[in-house]
Scaffold this active site. Structure first.
Site, PDB file in Angstrom:
ATOM      1  N   LYS A  10       2.219   1.713   6.423  1.00 35.12           N
ATOM      2  CA  LYS A  10       1.162   2.221   7.287  1.00 35.12           C
ATOM      3  C   LYS A  10       0.439   1.024   7.882  1.00 35.12           C
ATOM      4  O   LYS A  10       0.076   0.091   7.159  1.00 35.12           O
ATOM      5  CB  LYS A  10       0.175   3.091   6.504  1.00 35.12           C
ATOM      6  N   SER A 190      -0.512  -5.436  10.901  1.00 33.15           N
ATOM      7  CA  SER A 190       0.444  -6.473  10.477  1.00 33.15           C
ATOM      8  C   SER A 190       0.071  -7.102   9.141  1.00 33.15           C
ATOM      9  O   SER A 190       0.437  -8.250   8.865  1.00 33.15           O
ATOM     10  CB  SER A 190       0.570  -7.559  11.557  1.00 33.15           C
ATOM     11  N   ARG A 191      -0.667  -6.370   8.325  1.00 31.26           N
ATOM     12  CA  ARG A 191      -1.100  -6.844   7.008  1.00 31.26           C
ATOM     13  C   ARG A 191      -2.014  -8.062   7.076  1.00 31.26           C
ATOM     14  O   ARG A 191      -2.217  -8.758   6.077  1.00 31.26           O
ATOM     15  CB  ARG A 191       0.122  -7.166   6.118  1.00 31.26           C
ATOM     16  N   LEU A 192      -2.597  -8.322   8.228  1.00 29.88           N
ATOM     17  CA  LEU A 192      -3.571  -9.412   8.365  1.00 29.88           C
ATOM     18  C   LEU A 192      -4.969  -8.853   8.108  1.00 29.88           C
ATOM     19  O   LEU A 192      -5.846  -8.855   8.973  1.00 29.88           O
ATOM     20  CB  LEU A 192      -3.465 -10.044   9.756  1.00 29.88           C
TER      21      LEU A 192
END
Length: 212
Positions: A10, A190-192
């Site tokens: 997600k 983007s998991r940042l």
């Protein structure tokens, strides 16, 4: 059936978070986020995972409900003789985690834990529904029982004993967690992810950004 767990993903993109956006102290920032979770009608916004460590050095965790943020402490109530209570007696430090997926947010709290004043526990206990007060006497939390009927029978016995006024059991009451580290996590694409942590040093809070 094979569960393709590795394929579950997600992307988070609702909001951003920076140290400049955060309050000067973590209690104020937490109260802001909790109010936003409640306003968003997040299911069980006060549910928190409390992790303790036993005498064997093994961690243990469970979900309890936050019942107050008072005097710089995060407060909850439980059976002092329970497994968590015994572990707190052994090592009076805990870790707390709140997760509000609807807002793509997480809060992690670490600190020292201590029992609340008896008067505070008495006041909260008196506010509980009658059946919950009786249940606090009936349940010898975390001990093995032979069947559910044992619990039902004990509840009936204490119900007859305390028909109206139910005093607080000496083994039941509140804990307060005084934090020295509080982290706010906001999901990002983007998991940042955005991570802001407050660290207590010399009785002052410092906040910094952490890499995700």
């Amino acid at each position: 059936m094979s569960l393709a767990l590795a394929d579950i993903r997600k992307d988070y993109s609702r909001q951003e978070l920076s140290p400049e956006d955060c309050a000067s102290d973590p209690i104020s920032q937490f109260e802001k986020w909790l109010q936003e979770a409640m306003s968003a009608e997040v299911p069980e916004p006060t549910a928190m995972n409390v992790a303790t460590v036993g005498a064997d050095g093994r961690p243990s965790s469970r979900i309890v409900l936050l019942k107050g943020v008072e005097n710089g402490q995060f407060q909850f109530y439980t059976n002092y003789s329970s497994r968590k209570g015994q572990q707190i007696d052994h090592l009076p430090f805990v870790s707390i985690t709140f997760f509000w997926p609807e807002l793509e947010r997480q809060v992690r709290i670490e600190g020292k834990i201590e029992k609340l004043a008896e008067a505070t526990s008495d006041q909260y206990f008196a506010s509980r529904p009658y059946a919950s007060r009786v249940g606090a006497w009936a349940s010898e939390q975390s001990t093995e029982i032979s069947s559910k009927s044992v619990l039902v029978t004990r509840a009936a016995e204490f119900g007859l004993k305390y028909l109206t006024h139910v005093p607080r059991p000496p083994h039941w009451g509140g804990y307060g967690v005084t934090p020295d580290r509080v982290e706010f996590w906001q999901g990002r694409p983007s998991r940042l992810h955005d991570r802001v942590v407050y660290l207590l040093a010399d009785q002052a809070w410092n906040k910094v950004r952490l890499a995700p």
